[in-house]
Design an enzyme around this catalytic site. Sequence first.
Site, PDB file in Angstrom:
ATOM      1  CB  ILE A  17      -2.322  48.942  25.014  1.00 52.43           C
ATOM      2  CG1 ILE A  17      -3.006  48.841  26.387  1.00 52.43           C
ATOM      3  CG2 ILE A  17      -2.752  50.224  24.306  1.00 52.43           C
ATOM      4  CD1 ILE A  17      -2.599  49.919  27.376  1.00 52.43           C
ATOM      5  CG  ASP A  61      16.140  47.628  21.030  1.00 55.31           C
ATOM      6  OD1 ASP A  61      15.213  48.259  21.575  1.00 55.31           O
ATOM      7  OD2 ASP A  61      17.206  47.341  21.613  1.00 55.31           O
ATOM      8  CG  ASN A  88       1.823  50.518  22.784  1.00 54.58           C
ATOM      9  OD1 ASN A  88       1.079  50.869  23.680  1.00 54.58           O
ATOM     10  ND2 ASN A  88       2.196  49.250  22.638  1.00 54.58           N
ATOM     11  CB  SER A 137       1.850  59.620  29.518  1.00 56.83           C
ATOM     12  OG  SER A 137       2.256  59.889  30.846  1.00 56.83           O
ATOM     13  CB  SER A 138       1.556  55.917  32.989  1.00 57.74           C
ATOM     14  OG  SER A 138       0.982  55.259  34.108  1.00 57.74           O
ATOM     15  CE1 TYR A 153       5.847  52.990  32.623  1.00 58.55           C
ATOM     16  CE2 TYR A 153       4.346  53.817  34.305  1.00 58.55           C
ATOM     17  CZ  TYR A 153       4.566  53.324  33.024  1.00 58.55           C
ATOM     18  OH  TYR A 153       3.502  53.160  32.174  1.00 58.55           O
ATOM     19  CE  LYS A 157       5.369  55.302  29.870  1.00 55.62           C
ATOM     20  NZ  LYS A 157       5.388  55.082  28.406  1.00 55.62           N
ATOM     21  CB  THR A 188      -1.981  44.317  29.132  1.00 50.94           C
ATOM     22  OG1 THR A 188      -1.128  44.818  30.170  1.00 50.94           O
ATOM     23  CG2 THR A 188      -2.807  45.458  28.567  1.00 50.94           C
TER      24      THR A 188
END
Length: 246
Positions: A17, A61, A88, A137-138, A153, A157, A188
Site C-alpha cells: 500500500i 527504522d 503507513n 488502522s485496519s 494487532y 490499531k 499485497t
Amino acid sequence: MSLAGKVILITGASQGIGKACAERVAKDGASVVINYKSSTDAANALVESIGSDRALAVQADASTIEGVQTLVDAAVAKFGKIDTVLANAGVLPMRGVDNTTEADFDETFAMNVKGPYFLVQKAVPHMPRGSRVILVSSTVCHFSAVAPAYLLYAATKGAIEQMTRVMSKGLAANGITVNCVAPGPTATELFFKGKPEAMINGIKAANPNNRLGEPDEIASVIKFLCSEDSSWVTGQTMLVNGGMAV
C-alpha cells in the site's frame, strides 16, 4: 486535486500500500519521501521511476524515535518542508492473549503506535498550515467476529484510531488535519505471505464483492486526504474495505 508542490512523507513505502500511495501522489505532482527499512533495491527503483528531483529514499527504522527523526531531517534537508505525513509502516503478528510475549508486545506497539506518534511530533514543526497527518488502522478493529489471534494487532490499531480523534483536536490550532484510513484485506505481498489458497478464498468470500481490495484503491482514498478537497475532514477513520465491515 493536484498535489503539485506538496511534499509527502510515507513510511513503509517500498512495497504494498505504501508503494501504491507513493506512485499515486507522485503522479499528481507531489514530491515523495520514501521510507524503507530493508528493501533497498525496491526503494531505489521507486525513486528512479518517479525521478530523483521529486523522490528521496531514506532507510530508517520507523519504530524508533531516532529513526523517525532521521527521516524527518532527511525530508526537510531535501525539500524544505513536509505537507503530509503518512504513517503507513506496520507489522501484523498473529498473537492472542495466550501466546503474546513481552517482546511481541513491545515490538508491535513500537512499530504500530510509538513510531507514528513520534513521527508526527518530529514532523509538525516543519508542516505549514493546511498540512495533513494520515494514520493507518485496519478494518479488523470493526469486525464483530474478529479472530482471537488478532488481539495484539487490533490493540495497536485501536490506539491509532484514538490518536486520530484526539490528535485532530490538538493540531487544529496548527491548521493541520488528522485522519485515519482502515483498509480491509488488500492484495499485497504481506497479505499473501504464509496464507494457503483456501484461506485467501475464504477471506474473499467474506466480502460482498467476493474479492480483495487492491493497493491502488486504498491509495485513491489517501490521495484524497492529502488534497485540498479534504480540508473539512478531520478526526475521522475511513473504512476502505468494499463493504466487508460497515
